[in-house]
Design an enzyme around this catalytic site. Sequence first.
Site, mmCIF file in Angstrom:
data_model
loop_
_atom_site.group_PDB
_atom_site.id
_atom_site.type_symbol
_atom_site.label_atom_id
_atom_site.label_comp_id
_atom_site.label_asym_id
_atom_site.label_seq_id
_atom_site.Cartn_x
_atom_site.Cartn_y
_atom_site.Cartn_z
ATOM 1 N N GLY A 135 0.804 -1.230 0.000
ATOM 2 C CA GLY A 135 0.000 0.000 0.000
ATOM 3 C C GLY A 135 0.826 1.264 0.000
ATOM 4 O O GLY A 135 0.325 2.344 0.298
ATOM 5 N N LYS A 181 6.582 17.857 -3.811
ATOM 6 C CA LYS A 181 7.152 18.187 -2.493
ATOM 7 C C LYS A 181 8.259 19.248 -2.619
ATOM 8 O O LYS A 181 8.416 20.089 -1.730
ATOM 9 C CB LYS A 181 7.624 16.906 -1.810
ATOM 10 C CG LYS A 181 6.415 16.045 -1.374
ATOM 11 C CD LYS A 181 6.769 14.623 -1.038
ATOM 12 C CE LYS A 181 5.527 13.840 -0.605
ATOM 13 N NZ LYS A 181 5.743 12.389 -0.533
HETATM 14 N N1 HSE Z 1 3.400 8.040 -2.195
HETATM 15 C C1 HSE Z 1 3.976 8.895 -1.213
HETATM 16 C C2 HSE Z 1 5.323 8.320 -0.786
HETATM 17 C C3 HSE Z 1 3.027 9.012 -0.045
HETATM 18 O O1 HSE Z 1 5.614 7.181 -1.142
HETATM 19 O O2 HSE Z 1 6.085 8.998 -0.121
HETATM 20 C C4 HSE Z 1 3.304 10.147 0.893
HETATM 21 O O3 HSE Z 1 3.241 11.403 0.287
#
Ligand code: HSE
Length: 346
Positions: free
Chosen positions: A208, A226
């Site tokens: 997940g 980010k």
């Molecule tokens: N898909 C993102 C990660 C989730 O793997 O960091 C958190 O932003």
Amino acid sequence: MTVKILIVGFGNVGQGLAELLVEKERMLREKYKTDVQVVGIVTRHWGAIVDEHGLALSRVLASVLAGKGFAHSGYDLQSQTTAELIENLDYDVLIELTITDLNNGEPATQYIRLALERGRSVITTNKGPIALHLKELETLAKTHHAVLKYEGTVMSGTPVLNLIEHNLAGLEIRKIEGIVNGSSNYILTRMEEGLEYDDAVKEARELGYLEADASADLDGWDAVAKVMILAGVAFGVTLKVDEVQRRGIAGLTRREVEDALGQNKVWRQVVELERGEQEGCLRAAKAGLRLLGNGHPLAQIKGAGNGLVIYTDVMPLITVSGPGAGRRETGYAVLNDLLSICTEQC
Ligand code: HSE
């Protein structure tokens, strides 16, 4: 004091937040003198439920965790749309937890605007609106005497954005390097342990870790978002998606990973932001692949962990590491934002 919240989106993060609100109800009341009432939960799949005196969260969670949506929650489904509920319901803080869309930030941005225009504060973990529209939303919040918080958008509950904004106030941040995508770090770590790329991706998906659209993680788009958020918070710079150099982990072979290990190095997906000469511009904004020597602080980040190294004028190097995703971890980021709104505003 009572704080009424409306939650939009009740997937993993919303459920993680609800669990924490149930577990910590007494602590919130006794230590923070705060009684949190969830007056509404709105979802795409199960509809919406409301109770102006506060929903019985344990019952709602039990119904959802049993796979029944809101059917066994004891509440009637509402006929109003999400936008209508945001515009009409009596609440203090909107908790916006819908799925991230990095192309236009919708529908989340519209929901956030509606709440801020009513003078209601907003907490979101949604990267789209913050990466794409931070300045506009902060101005809107200010105009309407509301607060916008979004700690969970980068490194989930590991304090990074509040750290930069509050704890590092007065320092000049010169550079930031970080691992901010947990699933690609997990895949790289598993490849170091001998897995082929496809098998490591499959495992990350089963656990997940991957976004619904796995390309966000594997091709670096999540890391780009980010970078855009960090650019706004740490440097006050608004970046467009195509202003961030991008390379994801897709295409990296096990052979390349093993060769790096042979040289005491590791491949990591690293974001980099560096202050430019002039105010409001950056010398570097990247979400790329880097070979790190074992001595680099980020080389020690394994599995789905995240880490950020902040270089400043007075404190040469500050390193923060911790979880970067997870239902309770991101739920905690929301709870922390809520407490700071309550202590600052309520
Ligand atoms: N898909 C993102 C990660 C989730 O793997 O960091 C958190 O932003």
